[in-house]
Enzyme design. Sequence first.
Site, PDB file in Angstrom:
ATOM      1  CD  GLU A 201      -0.689 -13.484  30.678  1.00  0.00           C
ATOM      2  OE1 GLU A 201       0.285 -13.536  31.410  1.00  0.00           O
ATOM      3  OE2 GLU A 201      -1.876 -12.673  31.146  1.00  0.00           O
ATOM      4  CD  GLU A 311      -7.349 -11.834  31.290  1.00  0.00           C
ATOM      5  OE1 GLU A 311      -6.412 -10.775  31.772  1.00  0.00           O
ATOM      6  OE2 GLU A 311      -6.864 -12.856  30.942  1.00  0.00           O
TER       7      GLU A 311
HETATM    8  O1  G3I Z   1      -5.083 -16.069  47.638  1.00  0.00           O
HETATM    9  C1  G3I Z   1      -3.814 -15.173  48.193  1.00  0.00           C
HETATM   10  C2  G3I Z   1      -4.131 -15.016  49.585  1.00  0.00           C
HETATM   11  O2  G3I Z   1      -4.059 -16.192  50.396  1.00  0.00           O
HETATM   12  C3  G3I Z   1      -2.892 -14.019  50.236  1.00  0.00           C
HETATM   13  O3  G3I Z   1      -2.967 -13.985  51.616  1.00  0.00           O
HETATM   14  C4  G3I Z   1      -2.834 -12.968  49.374  1.00  0.00           C
HETATM   15  C5  G3I Z   1      -1.690 -12.010  49.805  1.00  0.00           C
HETATM   16  O4  G3I Z   1      -0.436 -12.328  49.261  1.00  0.00           O
HETATM   17  O5  G3I Z   1      -2.549 -13.300  47.887  1.00  0.00           O
HETATM   18  C6  G3I Z   1      -3.693 -14.079  47.397  1.00  0.00           C
HETATM   19  O6  G3I Z   1      -3.347 -14.306  46.018  1.00  0.00           O
HETATM   20  C7  G3I Z   1      -3.303 -13.142  45.124  1.00  0.00           C
HETATM   21  C8  G3I Z   1      -4.386 -13.626  44.027  1.00  0.00           C
HETATM   22  O7  G3I Z   1      -4.350 -12.564  43.043  1.00  0.00           O
HETATM   23  C9  G3I Z   1      -5.835 -13.875  44.768  1.00  0.00           C
HETATM   24  O8  G3I Z   1      -6.413 -12.806  45.260  1.00  0.00           O
HETATM   25  C10 G3I Z   1      -2.071 -13.015  44.709  1.00  0.00           C
HETATM   26  O9  G3I Z   1      -1.032 -12.672  45.443  1.00  0.00           O
HETATM   27  C11 G3I Z   1      -2.354 -12.146  43.275  1.00  0.00           C
HETATM   28  O10 G3I Z   1      -0.825 -11.820  42.814  1.00  0.00           O
HETATM   29  C12 G3I Z   1      -3.149 -12.482  42.376  1.00  0.00           C
HETATM   30  O11 G3I Z   1      -3.354 -11.639  41.379  1.00  0.00           O
HETATM   31  C13 G3I Z   1      -3.827 -11.937  40.425  1.00  0.00           C
HETATM   32  C14 G3I Z   1      -2.872 -11.969  39.079  1.00  0.00           C
HETATM   33  O12 G3I Z   1      -3.837 -12.234  37.925  1.00  0.00           O
HETATM   34  C15 G3I Z   1      -2.248 -12.927  39.194  1.00  0.00           C
HETATM   35  O13 G3I Z   1      -1.089 -13.065  37.948  1.00  0.00           O
HETATM   36  C16 G3I Z   1      -4.997 -10.873  39.792  1.00  0.00           C
HETATM   37  O14 G3I Z   1      -6.182 -10.887  40.923  1.00  0.00           O
HETATM   38  C17 G3I Z   1      -5.657 -11.081  38.586  1.00  0.00           C
HETATM   39  O15 G3I Z   1      -6.654 -10.114  38.200  1.00  0.00           O
HETATM   40  C18 G3I Z   1      -4.681 -11.257  37.525  1.00  0.00           C
HETATM   41  O16 G3I Z   1      -5.297 -11.671  36.423  1.00  0.00           O
HETATM   42  C19 G3I Z   1      -4.251 -11.994  35.269  1.00  0.00           C
HETATM   43  C20 G3I Z   1      -5.258 -12.856  34.372  1.00  0.00           C
HETATM   44  O17 G3I Z   1      -5.188 -14.337  34.849  1.00  0.00           O
HETATM   45  C21 G3I Z   1      -4.319 -12.999  33.057  1.00  0.00           C
HETATM   46  N1  G3I Z   1      -4.043 -11.974  32.319  1.00  0.00           N
HETATM   47  C22 G3I Z   1      -3.509 -10.732  33.246  1.00  0.00           C
HETATM   48  C23 G3I Z   1      -4.390 -10.469  34.415  1.00  0.00           C
HETATM   49  C24 G3I Z   1      -3.727  -9.413  35.411  1.00  0.00           C
HETATM   50  O18 G3I Z   1      -2.575  -9.706  35.908  1.00  0.00           O
END
Ligand code: G3I
Length: 439
Positions: A201, A311
């Site tokens: 990205e 994805e």
């Molecule tokens: O690991 C922490 C945890 O310790 C904490 O308690 C919890 C609550 O805040 O957050 C957890 O981290 C989260 C992480 O996913 C793991 O679950 C983050 O907040 C959350 O923002 C993160 O979201 C991910 C997102 O990328 C972040 O940008 C999504 O699961 C994931 O599906 C998404 O994937 C991205 C690709 O990597 C790139 N393309 C877009 C796609 C969708 O956004």
Amino acid sequence: KGSILYKVMRMTKRMISFLVALALTVCVISSFAEGTVNMSAYRTYLETGEYPSLCDQWQDEFKIGVALSSFQLAGAKFAGIVAKNFSSITCENEMKADSILDQTASVRAGDPLHAKLHFYGADKVLDFASKNGIQVRAHTLVWHSQTPRWFFAEGYSTKSDAALVDRETMIARMENYIKDEMEHFNTKYPGVIYAWDVVNEAIDPGNCDENGYRKESLWYQVVGPDYIELAFTFARKYAAPGQKLFYNDYSTTDMAKKVYIVKLLRNLKAKGVIDGMGMQTHISVTSPSAMDIMTAIRDYTDTGVTVHITEMDISSEDPTPYGQMLLATRYRSVMNTLKFVKEKSGCDVESVTVWGLLDSQTWLTNSSRTCYPLLFDSKMNPKPAFFGMLLDDSIPKTGKDEDIQKAIDELGLESKEEKFRNFDDSISEENEVVVDEVE
Ligand code: G3I
């Protein structure tokens, strides 16, 4: 000829000819692309609970992948579904910088040019992949998101106002991070990783420089615009033979973004440091069109790279039989388009990954909406979308209302309304994953 009426008539004529061409294209795609369809796999499933392997169905065309997290593999049922249906795995989060970089160890080691890494969650996923003969897409090395600010800070400080390091220091940190991560996985799991999302990205037409590069990125701000080429150069230096290096992005069918991406791919290809384009494909039931997807794949292929759908999810907020059958027709249509563009246009589409297994864990669901975009419901049952991805003949080729309703009636899904209602109710059990006892 100057009259408005003439201009309107000319425009109408053009619109009609475009629509006719489009309709013909859709018919050509759906008629030619339909090769081996499954004969009523869905009917068999509804009667017996048995269903064919998704990756076996597609093995001659694509690897079929799924994004997941290590904790999900602790459940025997979840693990069994992945092992049966997928030939590629992507860590949804555990191979991103914020999971791999170890701030405490970096401070303790005190080397300003060399941060320390850990691989807890990722290694569990690669253990599973290695044991089950599944290959992995490594996602992702260099990204403006999920990369901690301390990695760019003096002394690896977590203070929000800590001074950032200079360009030379950050380039050294980048090289050592890429080197250490690639060497870890390629030594411990030789042959498992077949593709690396090296940069994710980096193009943002809404806030970019003359090359379309995203300015809201510490990589851009600390290293400079050449961080992208540097990342690919280091990745090429440390990747194992045969591993493919990808640029990965979303909205890759949008015209403005596509122009910048094509320019980037050509530049990196000319330097011999890139092999593939990752089209994330976070789409809706109606957009982008099959034509847009096909045209984008051809445009990227023309730069000399392989294409991965990295994805895919198709946002739907309708858990009813109707909504889920409509979603299934879209999965069928997209898979037809990918098959068509590979077979008839010679585009090298190598793998198709869905961004999650269960609806209950999709990133698309948040406090304001609940989505049902994936192939399995939260009780780990395959949905109509799964059979759409199989090109099963019980899933309509079009999203026409009468076709949807006919399919629902033939499959008797209305009478199985309680199944979907349960499905809908179970979604409300907030991300409950039915985790069987660990094997
Ligand atoms: O690991 C922490 C945890 O310790 C904490 O308690 C919890 C609550 O805040 O957050 C957890 O981290 C989260 C992480 O996913 C793991 O679950 C983050 O907040 C959350 O923002 C993160 O979201 C991910 C997102 O990328 C972040 O940008 C999504 O699961 C994931 O599906 C998404 O994937 C991205 C690709 O990597 C790139 N393309 C877009 C796609 C969708 O956004």
